[in-house]
Scaffold this motif. Structure first.
Motif, PDB file in Angstrom:
ATOM      1  N   UNK A   1       9.333  -2.787  -4.901  1.00  0.00           N
ATOM      2  CA  UNK A   1      10.545  -3.272  -5.560  1.00  0.00           C
ATOM      3  C   UNK A   1      11.777  -2.589  -4.946  1.00  0.00           C
ATOM      4  N   UNK A   2      11.701  -1.275  -4.783  1.00  0.00           N
ATOM      5  CA  UNK A   2      12.819  -0.523  -4.198  1.00  0.00           C
ATOM      6  C   UNK A   2      13.074  -0.924  -2.751  1.00  0.00           C
ATOM      7  N   UNK A   3      12.021  -1.114  -1.988  1.00  0.00           N
ATOM      8  CA  UNK A   3      12.175  -1.495  -0.577  1.00  0.00           C
ATOM      9  C   UNK A   3      12.810  -2.878  -0.433  1.00  0.00           C
ATOM     10  N   UNK A   4      12.354  -3.836  -1.234  1.00  0.00           N
ATOM     11  CA  UNK A   4      12.945  -5.166  -1.121  1.00  0.00           C
ATOM     12  C   UNK A   4      14.413  -5.148  -1.542  1.00  0.00           C
ATOM     13  N   UNK A   5      14.728  -4.366  -2.561  1.00  0.00           N
ATOM     14  CA  UNK A   5      16.133  -4.235  -2.962  1.00  0.00           C
ATOM     15  C   UNK A   5      16.970  -3.607  -1.856  1.00  0.00           C
TER      16      UNK A   5
ATOM     17  N   UNK B   1       3.350  -6.269 -12.985  1.00  0.00           N
ATOM     18  CA  UNK B   1       4.300  -5.648 -12.065  1.00  0.00           C
ATOM     19  C   UNK B   1       4.386  -6.462 -10.771  1.00  0.00           C
ATOM     20  N   UNK B   2       3.225  -6.899 -10.281  1.00  0.00           N
ATOM     21  CA  UNK B   2       3.189  -7.686  -9.053  1.00  0.00           C
ATOM     22  C   UNK B   2       3.946  -8.986  -9.185  1.00  0.00           C
ATOM     23  N   UNK B   3       3.768  -9.682 -10.294  1.00  0.00           N
ATOM     24  CA  UNK B   3       4.470 -10.943 -10.510  1.00  0.00           C
ATOM     25  C   UNK B   3       5.979 -10.761 -10.540  1.00  0.00           C
ATOM     26  N   UNK B   4       6.428  -9.672 -11.153  1.00  0.00           N
ATOM     27  CA  UNK B   4       7.870  -9.402 -11.206  1.00  0.00           C
ATOM     28  C   UNK B   4       8.406  -9.095  -9.812  1.00  0.00           C
ATOM     29  N   UNK B   5       7.711  -8.268  -9.056  1.00  0.00           N
ATOM     30  CA  UNK B   5       8.172  -7.927  -7.703  1.00  0.00           C
ATOM     31  C   UNK B   5       8.170  -9.165  -6.813  1.00  0.00           C
ATOM     32  N   UNK B   6       7.123  -9.966  -6.896  1.00  0.00           N
ATOM     33  CA  UNK B   6       7.058 -11.181  -6.082  1.00  0.00           C
ATOM     34  C   UNK B   6       8.186 -12.139  -6.467  1.00  0.00           C
ATOM     35  N   UNK B   7       8.378 -12.351  -7.761  1.00  0.00           N
ATOM     36  CA  UNK B   7       9.460 -13.230  -8.211  1.00  0.00           C
ATOM     37  C   UNK B   7      10.832 -12.705  -7.825  1.00  0.00           C
TER      38      UNK B   7
ATOM     39  N   UNK C   1       0.362 -14.343  -1.209  1.00  0.00           N
ATOM     40  CA  UNK C   1      -0.992 -14.672  -0.743  1.00  0.00           C
ATOM     41  C   UNK C   1      -1.995 -13.614  -1.195  1.00  0.00           C
ATOM     42  N   UNK C   2      -1.637 -12.339  -1.042  1.00  0.00           N
ATOM     43  CA  UNK C   2      -2.551 -11.276  -1.462  1.00  0.00           C
ATOM     44  C   UNK C   2      -2.791 -11.295  -2.963  1.00  0.00           C
ATOM     45  N   UNK C   3      -1.758 -11.609  -3.714  1.00  0.00           N
ATOM     46  CA  UNK C   3      -1.891 -11.647  -5.173  1.00  0.00           C
ATOM     47  C   UNK C   3      -2.721 -12.840  -5.625  1.00  0.00           C
TER      48      UNK C   3
ATOM     49  N   UNK D   1       7.755 -10.586   3.242  1.00  0.00           N
ATOM     50  CA  UNK D   1       7.221  -9.769   2.147  1.00  0.00           C
ATOM     51  C   UNK D   1       6.753 -10.670   1.012  1.00  0.00           C
ATOM     52  N   UNK D   2       7.565 -11.656   0.660  1.00  0.00           N
ATOM     53  CA  UNK D   2       7.204 -12.586  -0.403  1.00  0.00           C
ATOM     54  C   UNK D   2       5.904 -13.309  -0.077  1.00  0.00           C
ATOM     55  N   UNK D   3       5.831 -13.889   1.107  1.00  0.00           N
ATOM     56  CA  UNK D   3       4.638 -14.652   1.494  1.00  0.00           C
ATOM     57  C   UNK D   3       3.394 -13.775   1.483  1.00  0.00           C
TER      58      UNK D   3
END
Length: 155
Positions: A7-11, A86-92, A51-53, A45-47
């Motif tokens: 989350x921090x890295x994408x931000x 947590x994963x769903x929030x970061x992906x979204x 896919x992993x999720x 990162x999103x893709x």
């Protein structure tokens, strides 16, 4: 998988892109960096995370008692489990970051091509950063109004 770190890295990637749009000269190298190192990295990162999720190759850290998401059920109830992790929030959130930065880049390029100064652009870019569709709508209304004012009236 440490979702807080992701989350921090994408931000951080998104903020660097927005900072570049706001303060750096809009040269081809800057715009390409925002597109590929900002938007492109966020899309990658999103893709990857998506896919992993979906492939259940990473733990999304679901809230206790939350079932598996059903991506074929496009209703609130069907998608709710996806965002109750947590994963769903970061992906979204990464999805939002990528698209909002892309829209900000488009606004900046469009404004530059129309001779709109950086000081006038900044509020539109800020609103797009904070509330993407409102920023885009504001820019579209501004550019249309400005275009109509500067076009000769037929008649």
């Amino acid at each position: 998988m440490n979702w807080d770190t992701l989350f921090s890295l994408t931000n951080a990637v998104a903020m660097l892109g927005w900072l570049a749009l706001a303060v750096l000269p809009r040269r081809p190298l800057t715009l390409s960096a925002v597109l590929y190192l900002g938007v492109g990295l966020l899309c990658l990162a999103y893709a990857t995370l998506f896919i992993l999720s979906i492939g259940q190759l990473i733990d999304p850290v679901r809230i206790a008692g939350t079932g598996e998401p059903d991506l074929l059920d496009y209703s609130i109830a069907g998608l709710r489990p996806l965002f109750m992790s947590d994963g769903g929030i970061v992906i979204g959130w990464t999805h939002y970051l990528a698209f909002d930065l892309f829209v900000g880049l488009w606004i900046a390029r469009d404004a530059d091509s129309k001779g709109v100064g950086r000081v006038v652009q900044l509020p539109f870019l800020f609103v797009t950063l904070m509330a993407g569709p409102i920023g885009l709508l504001s820019w579209l209304l501004f550019r249309e109004t400005r275009s109509r004012r500067s076009s000769p009236v037929d008649g």
